[in-house]
Motif scaffolding. Structure first.
Motif, mmCIF file in Angstrom:
data_model
loop_
_atom_site.group_PDB
_atom_site.id
_atom_site.type_symbol
_atom_site.label_atom_id
_atom_site.label_comp_id
_atom_site.label_asym_id
_atom_site.label_seq_id
_atom_site.Cartn_x
_atom_site.Cartn_y
_atom_site.Cartn_z
ATOM 1 N N MET A 36 0.852 -1.063 0.019
ATOM 2 C CA MET A 36 -0.146 -0.312 -0.010
ATOM 3 C C MET A 36 0.745 1.293 -0.072
ATOM 4 S SD MET A 36 -3.043 -1.131 2.746
ATOM 5 C CE MET A 36 -4.108 -2.356 2.306
ATOM 6 N N THR A 37 1.999 1.288 0.773
ATOM 7 C CA THR A 37 2.867 2.398 0.928
ATOM 8 C C THR A 37 3.433 2.618 -0.636
ATOM 9 O OG1 THR A 37 3.489 1.956 3.050
ATOM 10 C CG2 THR A 37 4.886 3.321 1.867
ATOM 11 N N PHE A 38 3.876 1.847 -1.201
ATOM 12 C CA PHE A 38 4.515 1.876 -2.618
ATOM 13 C C PHE A 38 3.333 2.158 -3.618
ATOM 14 C CE2 PHE A 38 7.916 -0.221 -0.666
ATOM 15 C CZ PHE A 38 9.233 0.881 -0.677
ATOM 16 N N ARG A 149 -2.785 -1.455 -5.072
ATOM 17 C CA ARG A 149 -3.300 -0.363 -5.971
ATOM 18 C C ARG A 149 -4.672 0.378 -5.766
ATOM 19 N NH1 ARG A 149 -4.750 -2.837 -11.003
ATOM 20 N NH2 ARG A 149 -4.516 -4.973 -10.193
ATOM 21 N N PHE A 150 -5.541 -0.453 -4.976
ATOM 22 C CA PHE A 150 -6.723 0.233 -4.530
ATOM 23 C C PHE A 150 -6.578 1.356 -3.714
ATOM 24 C CE2 PHE A 150 -10.377 0.305 -1.768
ATOM 25 C CZ PHE A 150 -11.360 1.026 -2.717
ATOM 26 N N THR A 151 -5.427 1.232 -2.532
ATOM 27 C CA THR A 151 -5.287 2.159 -1.687
ATOM 28 C C THR A 151 -4.652 3.369 -2.264
ATOM 29 O OG1 THR A 151 -4.991 0.346 0.028
ATOM 30 C CG2 THR A 151 -4.133 2.629 0.390
ATOM 31 N N ALA A 156 -4.784 8.860 -4.557
ATOM 32 C CA ALA A 156 -4.617 9.666 -5.763
ATOM 33 C C ALA A 156 -5.989 10.645 -5.945
ATOM 34 C CB ALA A 156 -4.156 8.774 -6.818
ATOM 35 N N PHE A 157 -7.004 9.898 -5.962
ATOM 36 C CA PHE A 157 -8.087 10.694 -6.115
ATOM 37 C C PHE A 157 -8.260 11.941 -5.337
ATOM 38 C CE2 PHE A 157 -12.538 11.227 -4.624
ATOM 39 C CZ PHE A 157 -13.195 11.759 -5.922
ATOM 40 N N VAL A 158 -7.901 11.742 -3.840
ATOM 41 C CA VAL A 158 -7.964 12.785 -2.716
ATOM 42 C C VAL A 158 -6.980 13.919 -3.462
ATOM 43 C CG1 VAL A 158 -7.725 13.295 -0.444
ATOM 44 C CG2 VAL A 158 -8.822 11.274 -0.981
ATOM 45 N N VAL A 159 -5.786 13.481 -3.862
ATOM 46 C CA VAL A 159 -4.744 14.438 -4.041
ATOM 47 C C VAL A 159 -5.225 15.140 -5.447
ATOM 48 C CG1 VAL A 159 -2.455 14.715 -4.976
ATOM 49 C CG2 VAL A 159 -2.850 13.271 -3.099
ATOM 50 N N THR A 304 -9.484 0.821 -11.480
ATOM 51 C CA THR A 304 -8.851 0.108 -10.090
ATOM 52 C C THR A 304 -9.847 0.106 -9.092
ATOM 53 O OG1 THR A 304 -6.510 1.022 -10.595
ATOM 54 C CG2 THR A 304 -7.077 0.094 -8.501
ATOM 55 N N ALA A 305 -10.571 0.925 -8.911
ATOM 56 C CA ALA A 305 -11.570 0.648 -7.733
ATOM 57 C C ALA A 305 -12.831 -0.239 -8.379
ATOM 58 C CB ALA A 305 -12.578 2.232 -7.559
ATOM 59 N N THR A 306 -13.111 -0.124 -9.571
ATOM 60 C CA THR A 306 -14.138 -1.216 -10.024
ATOM 61 C C THR A 306 -13.516 -2.495 -10.062
ATOM 62 O OG1 THR A 306 -13.526 -0.637 -12.044
ATOM 63 C CG2 THR A 306 -15.324 0.428 -11.350
ATOM 64 N N GLU A 307 -12.312 -2.677 -10.565
ATOM 65 C CA GLU A 307 -11.559 -4.061 -10.387
ATOM 66 C C GLU A 307 -11.519 -4.362 -9.147
ATOM 67 O OE1 GLU A 307 -7.272 -6.123 -11.901
ATOM 68 O OE2 GLU A 307 -7.595 -3.915 -11.907
ATOM 69 N N PHE A 308 -11.285 -3.683 -8.005
ATOM 70 C CA PHE A 308 -11.376 -4.236 -6.518
ATOM 71 C C PHE A 308 -12.780 -4.440 -6.159
ATOM 72 C CE2 PHE A 308 -12.012 -3.032 -2.150
ATOM 73 C CZ PHE A 308 -11.175 -3.943 -1.740
ATOM 74 N N ALA A 309 -13.831 -3.932 -6.498
ATOM 75 C CA ALA A 309 -14.915 -4.177 -6.387
ATOM 76 C C ALA A 309 -15.363 -5.768 -7.125
ATOM 77 C CB ALA A 309 -16.012 -3.509 -6.721
#
Length: 572
Positions: A36-38, A149-151, A156-159, A304-309
């Protein structure tokens, strides 16, 4: 070979797939945190690239300032390097997370299978367990892999939203509101996708079970000419799996198309608004380029979010299959306060009246041949209702491990596994070659060894299919003899060999097991004539005990059972 522990006390309540996935995640939180960090660094670096490009255009190119252009070029290079290095490390952690979660699931299921023992095939087909190792572990691994990647996508969305809000409140709100709306639009497709994936998984499990049955019984099928019948059945099941897969693919294709269409519409909207503001003079050329870059970049976090779901749905389906195994409980329960079994003693079954005296070679003959398996299960405590005692101590009051160390049951369902013959016969590598050869001689299996090119180091194929039925039976007997338990229970150990071989085994078995208890469940006259004592059981109770020849003369039912004569033949 290192033995896996029989239980994993850290596994949580097995009624919830979500709790199982959380347990897996907690067990590898360090690598998940690293990924998640990377993942955040990787995504954040990409998120800053449009901003740097916009600054380079406004402060460098538009202002004709070479120094500022060089400054932002260096910044872009540094961010690119950070993105590349973070991407490498993120991928390394992603692979580690996949392998850790997938094979940890294999370990948990394997340990539980070993703990369940004979209970497992009573509740689940072979194909169900095979499907966990063939498919379900990959879905659980995929879920852990995409978590990094989801994290990063969320961060990234917030930034990006923060940068957009600071540049243009209107465009920032469009992004903040638009992305969740698109995800909400994709949500209704996930539930039917989950349902169809579950149906496909059920069909695949049934097909694997059918395939296992066909492979295991192929020789019998050929013997009775049933290949075509089972082939038609397998084709029918296969078509059902295909149809279930097509059903999943239909909704998956719509989801994949929506993942492209909706972000595309979103990009057009953001770029159109940005161009409108630029024409009004509210945005500079660099800001417009940056806004376009942000809109294009946001497609990646969205997908990525939809793939996570999607992977979460698959992971829950897979976890549900795993907990079906983990939720099973062994038929044999451990006592609250176990008692240690003595090293020697008589093996007594109060229900049937059987008493196998210590140190003797005892045969048990049943008037109902189908009851041999039931009797062996009781004597070896594979039946939790058993009241069998060993040396005066009830088997139910001892741990399963203690019982298995004292009493070994080798029945007609014993299997050979893949590996060298030496490993098959002596898994713990405790016996010398001389001891192995002595057991081979007792089982009259020297001819099996002679036919093998590399002797004891020859490879055994799956389930020993390269051996004949008689050869497999004799090798299983060798393995039981080398285990050298205090009590050895053999069920029909010579049913697949010829009379001459059976006679040799009968002559040698007494010497091999001298001083230890051996119980043979059989109706073979060749074996019965060489044992110390014969116990005759009818209707589940002992009706006579003595020597074989004496029972032939005194017990008509025993004589009919052993000689296989009908009542009419006896009267004649």
């Amino acid at each position: 070979m290192k033995q896996l522990p029989l239980a994993d006390p850290g596994v949580p309540d097995h009624r919830s797939p979500a709790r199982y996935l959380l347990w897996v995640a907690r067990g590898q939180w360090r690598t998940l945190a690293g990924g998640m960090t990377f993942g955040i660094l990787w995504m954040a670096a990409q998120a800053f690239i449009p901003a740097i490009l916009g600054k380079a255009i406004d402060e460098g190119i538009a202002a004709r300032d070479g120094e500022r252009l060089l400054h932002w070029t260096v910044a872009l290079f540094v961010v690119g390097v950070v993105q590349a290095l973070a991407g490498i490390m993120r991928h390394r952690f992603a692979v580690t997370n996949w392998l850790t979660s997938a094979y940890r699931t294999v370990q948990v299921v394997t340990r539980k299978s070993a703990d369940l023992g004979a209970t497992l095939p009573k509740h689940l087909a072979t194909g169900e367990v095979v499907s966990i190792g063939a498919g379900d572990l990959a879905y659980i691994g995929n879920l852990m892999e995409i978590s990094a990647r989801f994290t990063g996508a969320i961060f990234a969305f917030v930034v990006v939203a923060s940068i957009l809000l600071s540049t243009s409140t209107t465009l920032g709100l469009v992004v903040l509101i638009g992305v969740p709306v698109m995800l909400f639009c994709l949500g209704p497709m996930l539930r039917p996708l989950h349902k169809r994936q579950s149906a496909q998984r059920e069909a695949v499990g049934e097909l694997n079970s059918l395939g296992s049955d066909i492979v295991a019984g192929l020789r019998v099928l050929r013997g009775i000419g049933g290949e075509e019948s089972f082939s038609r059945r397998y084709r029918g099941e296969s078509q059902q799996v295909r149809q279930a897969g097509v059903g999943v693919a239909r909704i998956q294709s719509v989801l994949d198309a929506a993942q492209v269409l909706l972000p595309g519409i979103f990009v057009v909207l953001v770029v159109g608004l940005g161009a409108h503001f630029a024409l009004r003079g509210d945005l500079s050329a660099g800001s417009l380029v940056a806004f376009y870059g942000y809109a294009t970049f946001l497609v990646l976090p969205l997908r990525t979010a939809t793939e996570f779901a999607n992977q979460l749905m698959r992971g829950l389906v897979a976890a549900r299959r795993v907990i079906r195994v983990l939720s099973l409980q062994p038929d044999i329960t451990e006592p609250a306060q176990p008692v240690r079994l003595p090293d020697r003693g008589d093996l007594v079954d109060p229900v049937s009246g059987i008493r196998a005296r210590d140190g003797l070679l005892t045969a048990i003959v049943s008037a109902e041949p189908d009851s041999y398996a039931e009797l062996a299960d009781r004597l070896g405590r594979y039946d939790d209702t058993s009241e069998v005692r060993y040396g005066g101590v009830t088997l139910a009051s001892a741990t399963r491990e203690d019982v298995r160390a004292r009493i070994l049951v080798s029945d007609t369902g014993a299997q050979l596994f893949t590996g060298t013959l030496r490993q098959e016969l002596d898994p713990d590598n405790r016996r010398t070659d001389e001891e192995v050869m002595a057991a081979m001689r007792t089982a009259s299996a020297e001819d099996v060894l002679v036919a093998l090119t590399d002797g004891l180091d020859s490879e055994v194929e799956e389930k020993g299919r390269s051996f004949s039925g008689g050869q497999r039976q004799r090798l299983v007997l060798v393995r039981a003899l080398l285990a050298d338990p205090a009590v050895l229970v053999l069920v029909e150990p010579t049913s697949a060999v010829d009379a001459h071989t059976e006679a040799r085994i009968a002559d040698r078995l007494r010497d091999q097991r001298s001083g230890r208890s051996t119980v043979v469940l059989t109706a073979s006259p060749l074996l019965l004539d060489r044992v110390d004592e014969v116990i005759f059981v009818a209707a589940g109770r002992v009706v006579a005990t003595g020597k074989h020849r004496a029972l032939l003369d005194s017990e008509p039912l025993y004589r009919r059972t052993v000689t296989r004569e009908t009542e009419e033949e006896v009267l004649a």
